[in-house]
Scaffold this active site. Sequence first.
Site, PDB file in Angstrom:
ATOM      1  N   TYR A  64     -55.739   3.751  89.583  1.00 21.85           N
ATOM      2  CA  TYR A  64     -55.468   5.167  89.324  1.00 21.85           C
ATOM      3  C   TYR A  64     -53.961   5.353  89.241  1.00 21.85           C
ATOM      4  CZ  TYR A  64     -55.212  10.244  90.025  1.00 21.85           C
ATOM      5  OH  TYR A  64     -54.954  11.593  89.888  1.00 21.85           O
ATOM      6  N   LYS A  75     -46.147   9.829  97.505  1.00 22.85           N
ATOM      7  CA  LYS A  75     -46.714   9.811  98.855  1.00 22.85           C
ATOM      8  C   LYS A  75     -45.647   9.585  99.942  1.00 22.85           C
ATOM      9  CE  LYS A  75     -51.246   9.354  97.031  1.00 22.85           C
ATOM     10  NZ  LYS A  75     -51.794   8.608  95.936  1.00 22.85           N
ATOM     11  N   ASP A  83     -47.067   0.496  89.885  1.00 29.54           N
ATOM     12  CA  ASP A  83     -47.327   1.802  90.466  1.00 29.54           C
ATOM     13  C   ASP A  83     -47.514   1.595  91.967  1.00 29.54           C
ATOM     14  OD1 ASP A  83     -48.330   4.126  91.479  1.00 29.54           O
ATOM     15  OD2 ASP A  83     -49.820   4.438  89.903  1.00 29.54           O
TER      16      ASP A  83
END
Length: 445
Positions: free
Chosen positions: A154, A277, A249
Amino acid sequence: MTLTRPMPASEAGPRSQTLFERALQALPGGVSSPVRAFRAVGGTPLVIARGEGSEVVDVDGRRYLDFVMSWGPLILGHAHREVIEAVREAAGRGTSFGAPSEAEIELAETVLALVPGVEQVRFVSSGTEAVMSAIRLARGATGRDLIVKFAGCYHGHADAVLVAAGSGLATFGRPSSAGVPPASAGQTIVLPLADAQRVEDLFAREGSRIAAIVIEPLPANHGLLVQTPEFLSTLRRVTHAHGALLVFDEVISGFRVAPGGAAQRYGITPDLACFGKIIGGGMPVGAFAGPREIMRHLAPEGAVYQAGTLSGNPIAMSAGLATLRVLQRENAWQRLEQLGARLEERLREVFREASAEGEVVRFASLFWLSLQPGAAPVAAEGIEPRAADRYRFLFRQLLGRGIQLAPSAYEVGFLALTHDEAQIDRFASALSGALVAERADGVRS
Ligand SMILES: *Cc1c(COP(=O)(O)O)cnc(C)c1O
């Protein structure tokens, strides 16, 4: 004397129920991000009133041991004193200037010091924005259009990455969401994880048209699909050989699995790295970073346009900076590894003692329960759909025992620095109880 607390139950309490009724009127699905809606596990989401260390407290006053940790950012636990203090101080000086600030420069320098191969950073406000912008930069820097991604990874909700594999050998992607133009999805090629040959074959055919491979070096958004160093090395080698960029990522793995993220753990330096995050310490921050040679293509130095009114927001930067400072000062990665090892060992024991099918997958402070027979899968295609039904049952059992996991079988669990051995043991005994209930339920049905 302490007041008796309402006990957790597998159903949300009356105040959560009432508030969520209102949420359903005012917010699509009652939420601001879809997986929070509990559709995969059933029931009403808990409405959270506050977080304290390893625990969240809902609006009914019920307390849960939390392994969601805001889906990753809260590596120091909820409401860490130094983070809250940094936010208070920064807020007192103003919420946003739309101009350079010291915190942004310091956070950038901290990222450079921690992450190998990074010389410059551009801040954005989410992981989605980080990956979306890194893809534009990769395309602008290489003068090519095609992007390669892997099924099960994702990368946020930008058009270029909301893409599923085409049918058969046609690897060119099709939209995985309504509203993504097929023409846009067609610029992204989707391959299975853990299959180096497919990557080699693709680059042999299309290598000169590929701008970048984008991958979670530690795929943690569809289970925890740990890849071999050899697979990641193949990506490094073929991108080099064909003049394409390798984009890691690290929105989940960055600053979590090591100071320098999965890149450091695997000893592989990507061309661009994306963060989110943890880098915001619970505030909305994303970043993408790389060597000056590539970053110079960004506006105002270069021709690749990217901008943001609230990018580098001083309050958010302060929260991120406070978080990274505590991690460094406490050498948190070592402690998190200890906790992770303990959790892995205890949960394995629980599965073994219950003679239940399942495998505990763990990497640093991330964990995932693979609820199917045999070895844990390493590619999305290896996950059995039946596992989601088992997760649904176990999730609700655990919630009723005061343990909060993510409301989806495909999401990983997060350990924070505030978790301790006793809490891990509490989780293990709750899981043991949940597996007993599962067996009883299986006998009944
Ligand atoms: C969470 C996540 C994103 C998206 O970040 P948002 O801040 O939710 O936009 C991108 N990539 C990975 C690997 C993620 O885990």
